[in-house]
Design an enzyme around this catalytic site. Structure first.
Site, PDB file in Angstrom:
ATOM      1  N   HIS A 156      -4.716  12.164   6.286  1.00  0.00           N
ATOM      2  CA  HIS A 156      -5.822  11.752   7.176  1.00  0.00           C
ATOM      3  C   HIS A 156      -5.954  10.227   7.228  1.00  0.00           C
ATOM      4  O   HIS A 156      -7.033   9.706   7.451  1.00  0.00           O
ATOM      5  CB  HIS A 156      -7.155  12.350   6.727  1.00  0.00           C
ATOM      6  CG  HIS A 156      -7.083  13.801   6.389  1.00  0.00           C
ATOM      7  ND1 HIS A 156      -7.344  14.794   7.291  1.00  0.00           N
ATOM      8  CD2 HIS A 156      -6.725  14.424   5.227  1.00  0.00           C
ATOM      9  CE1 HIS A 156      -7.169  15.970   6.708  1.00  0.00           C
ATOM     10  NE2 HIS A 156      -6.788  15.773   5.456  1.00  0.00           N
ATOM     11  N   LYS A 283       0.471 -15.371  15.522  1.00  0.00           N
ATOM     12  CA  LYS A 283       0.950 -13.997  15.612  1.00  0.00           C
ATOM     13  C   LYS A 283       2.423 -13.801  15.293  1.00  0.00           C
ATOM     14  O   LYS A 283       3.280 -14.598  15.663  1.00  0.00           O
ATOM     15  CB  LYS A 283       0.687 -13.454  17.022  1.00  0.00           C
ATOM     16  CG  LYS A 283      -0.767 -13.334  17.329  1.00  0.00           C
ATOM     17  CD  LYS A 283      -1.370 -12.144  16.624  1.00  0.00           C
ATOM     18  CE  LYS A 283      -1.964 -11.232  17.670  1.00  0.00           C
ATOM     19  NZ  LYS A 283      -2.102  -9.904  17.175  1.00  0.00           N
TER      20      LYS A 283
END
Ligand code: ARG
Length: 458
Positions: A156, A283
């Site tokens: 999960h 980035k």
């Protein structure tokens, strides 16, 4: 005679129809297979005395010349070349004259196109399997290099239990093995030669389809001519196998995307497989992996496409079938590039062992080991689960790891001295060392698996 079929039709094709119906651009990929099939067909026509030895010789030497032109990229396609079959026949006529017209005896483009597609797949699928093996090998190599490294396994997307990073990588090796099996299995059905089915019902000529099949390394020949020209199961199967493979590649891409995020930081992707941002200077984006994930949807779309294409077709050949190659070729190309890229990424990605180790301190991932320990001391599992759940609640409330809950509290909750010792000395490495079950993350199990894969993938 403008088109090979234009005997009955007097009017020239509308310009929109030409563009709409011609498949030559896509067919080019199969050019060499088409010529190879024709050479063998001509040989068969000679051995069966359907055409003379001299004609056969002229046809075959013309075809060999065409073969050479295609290989050296000097074959010139003409505007009226409708598909690869007609392009080759047009060129053959230029080379040897009207005798070229004898090649298409006892054959139709309907069985010819299936032959071309099958020859293409007999060539491409072994390449695909070899690429999967390379990918698997790099995963196994990485697993071996990282044998001492552990991290939280997730369920999960919540921290679940400590795991060897190697064990996680080997999960992908295992699923890729199934991918290989699916391709090998698909090949069995691809290996049935369709040539000799002709348009749909066979022919009055005394042909020998077995001769063609044997020369082109097919295991067997079709048993029903209608099925032979109508069947595209083998394309559905191949795209399905590619689709499942791509789903696997997409999942590993997704994991590396998540792990590469500075918020997780488990891995550092190689720079040459990352891109920057036009505005944010900091980035180092995993665009390549995102595109593998993205292009997977194209393959899944192609699978839906091929299913939809076939499902309403009456037997036998229908022109709709021409569209099958778009789905097939694009899927083959996407998977080949994705595999090649991922194989390199696996090799070149840096693994941040410290970050993985530190993450094991979050989320009480040793809780199951404490419950299992209590079971060895005689507590029924359900009760042990409940007690450890309570301990996790206490630790979370106090913002402490389980090992730092004070002895007093542990005793009050019913833990004896041995259990307290177990809790206090438990860490992720110990958790992993406790795993003994087959196929689990125990170090000996994982070492065995690495050994097994190394011998399978030799
Ligand atoms: N271009 C066709 C295809 O890809 C080849 C077969 C054409 N047959 C025909 N009868 N028009 O399916």
């Amino acid at each position: 005679m403008k088109y090979i079929w234009s005997g009955r039709l007097k009017k020239d094709l509308h310009h929109l129809v030409r563009q709409f119906t011609f498949s030559i651009e896509i067919d080019k990929k199969m050019a060499l297979f088409d010529v190879l099939g024709s050479i063998v067909h001509a040989e068969m026509l000679v051995t069966q005395k359907i055409i003379s030895r001299q004609d056969g010789h002229r046809i075959i030497s013309g075809l060999k010349k065409i073969q050479n032109e295609i290989k050296t990229d000097s074959f010139v396609f003409m505007p009226d070349d409708e598909d690869i079959h007609t392009a080759v026949e047009r060129r053959l006529t230029e080379l040897i004259g009207p005798c070229a017209g004898k090649l298409h005896t006892a054959r139709s483009r309907n069985d010819q196109i299936v032959l071309d597609e099958k020859l293409y797949l007999k060539h491409i699928i072994p390449e695909m399997i070899a690429s999967i093996v390379c990918f698997q090998k790099n995963l196994v190599k990485k697993a071996e290099e990282c044998l001492g490294i552990y991290m939280p396994e997730f369920t999960h997307f919540q921290p679940a239990q400590p795991v060897l990073f190697a064990h996680h990588l080997l999960a992908y090796v295992t699923m890729c093995e199934r991918d290989k099996d699916r391709f090998i299995d698909a090949l069995k059905r691809i290996n049935v030669s369709p040539l000799g089915a002709c348009a749909c019902v066979g022919t009055s000529f005394n042909i020998d389809p077995d001769y063609v099949a044997e020369k082109l390394n097919f295991e067997t020949i079709f048993s029903n001519s209608i099925d032979a020209v109508s069947d595209r199961d083998f394309i559905i199967e191949t795209i399905s196998a590619i689709g499942i493979l791509m789903v696997h590649l997409s999942r590993i891409s997704e994991e590396f995307i998540i792990w590469h995020s500075p918020l997780i930081g488990f891995v550092d992707l190689p720079e040459e497989f990352c891109t920057g941002s036009s505005i944010m200077p900091q980035k180092k984006n995993p665009d390549v992996l995102e595109l593998i994930r993205g292009k997977t949807s194209t393959v899944i779309g192609n699978l839906t496409g091929i299913f939809t294409l076939i499902k309403g077709l009456p037997l036998s050949y229908n022109r709709d079938l021409q569209e099958d190659k778009r789905f097939l070729f694009e899927s083959c190309e996407i998977s080949a590039v994705s595999l090649a890229i991922l194989t390199e990424i696996i090799e070149k990605t840096k693994i941040n062992a410290n970050r993985m180790k530190e993450s094991c301190k979050v989320g009480y991932i040793e809780a199951t080991d404490i419950a299992e320990y209590l079971v060895t001391r005689g507590t029924p599992f359900r009760q042990a689960h409940h007690l450890v759940g309570k301990l996790v609640g206490i630790a979370a409330e106090r913002n402490l790891p389980m090992a730092e809950i004070d002895e007093e509290t542990l005793k009050m909750m019913g833990c004896d001295t041995e259990t307290i010792h177990f809790i206090k000395t438990l860490d992720s490495q110990k958790s992993i060392s406790l795993k003994k079950s087959k196929g689990g993350t125990g170090i000996n199990q994982v070492k065995q698996e690495i050994k097994k894969w190394k011998s399978i993938l030799k």
